[in-house]
Design an enzyme around this catalytic site. Structure first.
Site, short mmCIF file in Angstrom:
data_model
loop_
_atom_site.label_atom_id
_atom_site.label_comp_id
_atom_site.label_asym_id
_atom_site.label_seq_id
_atom_site.Cartn_x
_atom_site.Cartn_y
_atom_site.Cartn_z
N ALA A 37 -0.86 2.19 0.06
CA ALA A 37 -0.69 3.00 -1.14
C ALA A 37 0.66 3.72 -1.11
CB ALA A 37 -1.82 4.01 -1.27
N ARG A 40 3.71 0.70 -0.81
CA ARG A 40 3.82 -0.36 -1.81
C ARG A 40 3.30 0.06 -3.18
NH1 ARG A 40 4.18 -5.60 -0.37
NH2 ARG A 40 4.77 -5.82 -2.55
N TYR A 79 -10.62 14.92 -2.04
CA TYR A 79 -11.66 14.01 -2.52
C TYR A 79 -12.79 14.79 -3.19
CZ TYR A 79 -9.51 10.25 0.20
OH TYR A 79 -8.64 9.32 0.70
N HIS A 103 -15.18 2.50 -1.61
CA HIS A 103 -14.74 2.09 -2.95
C HIS A 103 -15.76 2.46 -4.01
CE1 HIS A 103 -11.79 -1.28 -1.48
NE2 HIS A 103 -11.38 -0.06 -1.17
N LYS A 123 -9.38 -4.82 -3.12
CA LYS A 123 -10.38 -5.78 -2.70
C LYS A 123 -10.67 -5.60 -1.21
CE LYS A 123 -6.25 -7.68 -1.90
NZ LYS A 123 -5.05 -6.91 -2.15
N ARG A 194 -10.13 -0.57 9.80
CA ARG A 194 -10.32 -1.99 9.52
C ARG A 194 -11.15 -2.69 10.60
NH1 ARG A 194 -6.78 -3.25 5.36
NH2 ARG A 194 -5.15 -1.69 5.03
N ASP A 207 -10.62 -8.83 5.39
CA ASP A 207 -9.31 -8.22 5.18
C ASP A 207 -8.23 -9.24 4.83
OD1 ASP A 207 -8.09 -5.44 5.47
OD2 ASP A 207 -6.66 -6.66 6.58
#
Length: 361
Positions: A37, A40, A79, A103, A123, A194, A207
């Site tokens: 984030a 990019r 959040y 998500h 995704k 991850r 991933d």
């Protein structure tokens, strides 16, 4: 045939999805400001024609002032504040870039906020098909746009590939070979989210493997009817809680097959090659984040090598999302697209566990 190829490569970066003039921008709240984030997505949104970043959501108090100064974004909230509906007047849509298992929480909340906020979500949309369906239902009930952030579907080389396949330039597709590897274990160490199965929903398949999976479905215009997969983990001193390597084979109703691989522990590499009854098509390094736009097409006795101009695929993705919101169009990579991939991933893990091919409805 050479003229047909030249016509497809004319205006290589054309936005075939941009069918009418549109004015305005979609104000975006960025939920989750991890490396992708920051490095990019936010710069791409800032340069976008149809989107602009107006609010950041982060759980790190230390990041707030730095992020606001770096990106010149006036509002940075927690959040909890986002979930409570703070500053909903400051944005029209949200970009969800949290770990995968979060998500649904933020995408569904965005759809439920006030008059509803449009959603573009990284995704996979969520970690299970049922949780993906919850996002889809929330956005459908709110009447807002939902887009899965499959940026390669907006990337020019991939869109030209789909056109070439659809035009029958290489005949009927017989085989697809695709793969994506990146030495994430060495680059990050074992503590990244991850490698947490609860947060990620899987490993290399989720991933990295999702790129050849979705791109193959996109360029063929077909969904697989069966999958067979194997997974493996490293035997060295670094142990992670998810699959480090995966190989999966997809079967399609046209009798085409796709052989795909992904790895967290191999040298950085990616490839996409389609072999047809009358030729072949390959795209160099399609999944690594910056596509070189180099393509090779062989059709009968004709061979064409083409290199297109550089394109920021992330900016294209956000321009496409903004354009869809502003025009009321439904994105091609919608919630249903994300749901299909999650079902295929779930079936692939079942296959890897049982050692058997799994049918896909």
């Amino acid at each position: 045939m050479a003229l047909e190829l030249e016509s497809i490569f004319d205006e290589f970066t054309r936005r075939d999805w941009e069918r009418e003039p549109v004015e305005g921008t979609v104000r975006l709240a960025i939920v989750g400001v991890g490396g992708f984030a920051r490095n990019r997505a936010i710069p791409a949104i800032a340069e976008s024609e149809y989107c602009e970043p107006t609010l950041l959501v982060t759980g790190s108090p230390d990041q707030r002032r730095l992020l606001a100064q770096t990106f010149d974004i006036g509002r940075v909230i927690t959040y909890d504040a986002f979930l409570a509906g703070a500053h909903t007047e400051a944005y029209d849509a949200v970009y969800v870039a949290t770990p995968n298992a979060l998500h649904g929480r933020y995408a569904a909340a965005a759809a439920d906020l006030g008059t509803g906020k449009h959603v573009i979500c990284e995704k996979p949309l969520e970690t299970t098909p049922d949780r993906v369906q919850t996002i889809i239902d929330a956005c459908d009930d709110a009447g807002v746009t939902l887009m899965t952030a499959y940026r390669l579907q907006i990337e020019p080389a991939v869109r030209r590939t789909r056109e070439l396949v659809s035009a029958g330039v290489i005949g009927d597709i017989v085989q697809v070979h695709a793969g994506f590897s990146h030495p994430l274990v060495a680059a990050t160490g074992p503590d990244t989210w991850r490698f947490d199965p609860e947060l990620a929903g899987g490993g290399a398949l989720v991933d990295l493997g999702i790129y050849p999976l979705n791109t193959t479905r996109f360029v063929l215009g077909r969904d697989p009817t069966g999958v067979y997969a194997t997974t493996a983990s490293s035997t060295d001193s670094v142990s992670i809680g998810v699959d480090e390597h995966v190989t999966f084979q997809l079967e399609f109703p046209t009798d085409a097959t796709a052989s795909c691989t992904a790895s967290f522990g191999a040298h950085a590499n990616s490839w996409l090659e389609l072999t047809g009854s009358d030729g072949l098509l390959s795209v160099r390094s399609p999944f690594g984040g910056v596509v070189p736009q180099e393509m090779v097409v062989e059709s009968g006795e004709v061979r064409v090598e083409h290199t297109g101009p550089p394109v920021d695929e992330v900016r294209e993705e956000f321009d496409y999302f903004g354009y869809c919101v502003l025009t009321g169009a439904t994105p091609e990579p919608d919630g249903a697209d994300g749901l299909i991939d999650t079902r295929v991933i779930e079936a692939a893990y079942e296959s890897a566990s049982t050692g058997c091919r799994v049918d896909l409805e």
